[in-house]
Design a protein around this motif. Structure first.
Motif, PDB file in Angstrom:
ATOM      1  N   LEU A  47       0.832  -1.211   0.000  1.00  0.00           N
ATOM      2  CA  LEU A  47       0.000   0.000   0.000  1.00  0.00           C
ATOM      3  C   LEU A  47       0.860   1.252   0.000  1.00  0.00           C
ATOM      4  N   THR A  48       2.100   1.069   0.468  1.00  0.00           N
ATOM      5  CA  THR A  48       3.097   2.136   0.543  1.00  0.00           C
ATOM      6  C   THR A  48       3.249   2.882  -0.787  1.00  0.00           C
ATOM      7  N   LYS A  49       3.003   2.201  -1.884  1.00  0.00           N
ATOM      8  CA  LYS A  49       3.325   2.742  -3.205  1.00  0.00           C
ATOM      9  C   LYS A  49       2.121   3.503  -3.779  1.00  0.00           C
ATOM     10  N   PHE A  50       1.575   3.068  -4.891  1.00  0.00           N
ATOM     11  CA  PHE A  50       0.557   3.869  -5.579  1.00  0.00           C
ATOM     12  C   PHE A  50      -0.730   4.031  -4.779  1.00  0.00           C
ATOM     13  N   LEU A  51      -1.143   3.018  -4.026  1.00  0.00           N
ATOM     14  CA  LEU A  51      -2.468   3.113  -3.412  1.00  0.00           C
ATOM     15  C   LEU A  51      -2.501   4.206  -2.351  1.00  0.00           C
ATOM     16  N   ALA A  52      -1.590   4.178  -1.389  1.00  0.00           N
ATOM     17  CA  ALA A  52      -1.530   5.290  -0.429  1.00  0.00           C
ATOM     18  C   ALA A  52      -1.012   6.533  -1.157  1.00  0.00           C
ATOM     19  N   GLY A  53       0.065   6.364  -1.912  1.00  0.00           N
ATOM     20  CA  GLY A  53       0.407   7.329  -2.952  1.00  0.00           C
ATOM     21  C   GLY A  53       1.129   8.608  -2.577  1.00  0.00           C
ATOM     22  N   HIS A  54       1.369   8.834  -1.287  1.00  0.00           N
ATOM     23  CA  HIS A  54       1.960  10.115  -0.902  1.00  0.00           C
ATOM     24  C   HIS A  54       3.285   9.966  -0.168  1.00  0.00           C
ATOM     25  N   GLY A  55       3.830   8.746  -0.152  1.00  0.00           N
ATOM     26  CA  GLY A  55       5.146   8.563   0.457  1.00  0.00           C
ATOM     27  C   GLY A  55       5.164   8.810   1.958  1.00  0.00           C
ATOM     28  N   ASP A  56       4.023   8.625   2.624  1.00  0.00           N
ATOM     29  CA  ASP A  56       3.998   8.938   4.055  1.00  0.00           C
ATOM     30  C   ASP A  56       3.424   7.803   4.905  1.00  0.00           C
ATOM     31  N   VAL A  57       3.342   6.612   4.337  1.00  0.00           N
ATOM     32  CA  VAL A  57       2.788   5.497   5.106  1.00  0.00           C
ATOM     33  C   VAL A  57       3.337   4.176   4.570  1.00  0.00           C
ATOM     34  N   ILE A  58       3.565   3.216   5.468  1.00  0.00           N
ATOM     35  CA  ILE A  58       3.973   1.860   5.076  1.00  0.00           C
ATOM     36  C   ILE A  58       2.809   0.934   5.383  1.00  0.00           C
ATOM     37  N   VAL A 108       3.235  10.945  -5.254  1.00  0.00           N
ATOM     38  CA  VAL A 108       2.729  12.018  -6.115  1.00  0.00           C
ATOM     39  C   VAL A 108       3.865  12.754  -6.844  1.00  0.00           C
ATOM     40  N   HIS A 109       5.070  12.701  -6.258  1.00  0.00           N
ATOM     41  CA  HIS A 109       6.223  13.317  -6.928  1.00  0.00           C
ATOM     42  C   HIS A 109       7.017  12.230  -7.663  1.00  0.00           C
ATOM     43  N   SER A 110       7.724  12.628  -8.705  1.00  0.00           N
ATOM     44  CA  SER A 110       8.525  11.664  -9.469  1.00  0.00           C
ATOM     45  C   SER A 110       9.719  11.208  -8.645  1.00  0.00           C
ATOM     46  N   LEU A 111      10.045   9.928  -8.780  1.00  0.00           N
ATOM     47  CA  LEU A 111      11.143   9.316  -8.014  1.00  0.00           C
ATOM     48  C   LEU A 111      12.063   8.571  -8.965  1.00  0.00           C
ATOM     49  N   GLY A 150       5.533  11.034 -11.187  1.00  0.00           N
ATOM     50  CA  GLY A 150       4.564  11.666 -10.303  1.00  0.00           C
ATOM     51  C   GLY A 150       3.450  12.297 -11.110  1.00  0.00           C
ATOM     52  N   ILE A 151       2.694  13.173 -10.421  1.00  0.00           N
ATOM     53  CA  ILE A 151       1.560  13.825 -11.088  1.00  0.00           C
ATOM     54  C   ILE A 151       1.929  15.229 -11.570  1.00  0.00           C
ATOM     55  N   GLU A 152       3.236  15.551 -11.557  1.00  0.00           N
ATOM     56  CA  GLU A 152       3.652  16.855 -12.078  1.00  0.00           C
ATOM     57  C   GLU A 152       3.302  16.947 -13.572  1.00  0.00           C
ATOM     58  N   SER A 153       3.565  18.085 -14.164  1.00  0.00           N
ATOM     59  CA  SER A 153       3.374  18.197 -15.609  1.00  0.00           C
ATOM     60  C   SER A 153       4.445  17.365 -16.318  1.00  0.00           C
TER      61      SER A 153
END
Ligand SMILES: *Cc1c(COP(=O)(O)O)cnc(C)c1O
Length: 398
Positions: free
Chosen positions: A211-222, A347-350, A382-385
């Motif tokens: 869930l850490t990855k796309f589903l939670a999606g904000h890099g703030d939870v494991i 949400v940000h590119s990694l 990420g969701i940037e342009s």
């Protein structure tokens, strides 16, 4: 509850404010239930819940309303019967593997080139308990069938999109093959998400997420989750009640909040990845570019068959043409916006350098055989342009 007016401050400190009547209004979002245990007006109700005759809450290791809400959400997205949220993606993989082996032959067949920690789990945790573990090529169905016939595993473990070359297996055909040979199929669906593919609908027995990855999606939870089918559910749930590697209610809340926008994010991230792939493929500074939406990807036909058109992968892999190790490091250090951190799906590119990170422990000749060269980078869009991502990737060449 008791009248506290005449009670001491020691007593009021633990009772006042809590356990008041249920609210008359329905909250629009699921509250975070932190309680370890629950009780009812009549103790008989708890008796029924413990006995499993009635759904309800007694103790959070068994069930928690916040965590259950997340589990229902993911079950709906994955098209399964029920889900079990766990403390991490690895905890999800572990409990699902232990479950799949219960009362079956102690043999697991796994795809080559899966997530590094999953290989460590198989080789260093599962295998030492007396489980035979073998790895196989899942992209040639005849070879796979021959391996299954010879080895007779209880379980086949695969990933719906592989790392970092983004191979896409024919999950539906592999599921048919597994059914014919009485083999359970477990799919790590972390890279694809249920927007791209839903393994249980294609015949898998388990679909797993970090869930850490796309589903939670904000890099703030494991967190992790296992979704499964009706026949497997009662025993999986029972195993979880005993092992207790649960997701906490705070993480469940954060994850659920993240999932509300997952389809919007992942669709955008996939379109960005495709735009990045197309831009880099035309630029002389880059070598091979991997994205399953492109017709030059080895599994393009499978991606086109199993996934929605135009949203085949939010990841893209590419080579910096002719770069030495030092030049690779400099390229990564030159990035001004893309975040050079492990993980994906935020949400940000990694940006990740596989030979230094995810594939560090893979011997160089095996890496070479797999096509994971010293020039290869993996980008999680990420969701940037898309234009801003591409501009950053191009300027870093200098
Ligand atoms: C991250 C990841 C995992 C492990 O998940 P954690 O939440 O870090 O435990 C498993 N499989 C894949 C494909 C992953 O990317």
């Amino acid at each position: 509850m008791a009248d506290l007016n005449n009670k001491s401050i020691y007593t009021r400190a633990v009772h006042a404010g809590d356990r008041n009547d249920a609210p008359v209004a329905t909250p629009v979002a699921t509250p975070i239930y932190t309680a370890a245990s629950f009780y009812y007006d009549e103790v008989e109700t708890i008796d029924h819940i413990f006995a499993g005759n009635q759904h309800g809450y007694a103790y959070t290791r068994y069930d928690n309303p916040t965590v259950n809400a997340l589990e229902q959400l993911v079950t709906s997205l994955e098209g399964g019967f029920a889900s079990l949220a766990t403390s991490s993606g690895m905890a999800a993989t572990h409990i699902a593997m232990v479950h799949a082996l219960q009362g079956r032959e102690r043999r697991i067949l796994a795809a080559e080139a899966i997530y590094g920690a999953t290989i460590r789990l198989l080789d260093h945790v599962i295998a030492p308990t007396g489980v035979a573990v073998e790895y196989t090529d899942i992209f040639h169905l005849e070879t796979l069938e021959a391996h299954i016939t010879r080895f007779q595993p209880a379980l086949l473990f695969i990933e719906s999109i592989s790392n970092p070359l983004l191979r896409v297996p024919e999950i539906d055909k592999i599921a048919d093959l597994c059914k014919r040979h009485n083999v359970l199929l477990m799919v790590d669906n972390t890279f694809a998400t249920p927007l791209l593919v839903r393994p249980i609908e294609l015949g898998a027995d388990y679909s797993i997420h970090s869930l850490t990855k796309f589903l939670a999606g904000h890099g703030d939870v494991i967190g992790g989750i296992v979704t499964t089918t009706e026949p497997h559910w009662p025993t999986l749930k029972q195993l979880s009640k005993t092992l207790g590697a649960l997701l906490g209610p705070f993480e469940a809340y954060l994850t659920m909040r993240g999932i509300k926008t997952f389809a919007l994010r992942v669709e955008r991230q996939c379109r960005n990845a495709r735009a990045v792939a197309d831009a880099l493929a035309q630029h002389p500074g880059f070598g091979r570019v991997y994205h399953p939406g492109r017709t030059d990807h080895i599994d393009h036909a499978t991606a086109a068959r199993l996934m929605p058109n135009g949203i085949e992968s939010a990841l893209v892999a590419f080579e910096i043409k002719g770069a030495t190790r030092e030049q690779m490091f400099r390229y990564i250090d030159n990035l001004k916006m893309v975040v050079p951190a492990t993980s994906l799906g935020d949400v940000h590119s990694l940006m990740l350098y596989p030979v230094m990170a995810s594939h560090r422990d893979v011997p160089p000749d095996t890496r070479q055989k797999l096509g994971i060269t010293d020039q290869l980078l993996r980008l999680s869009c990420g969701i940037e342009s898309a234009d801003d991502i591409i501009a950053d990737l191009l300027q870093a060449l200098n």
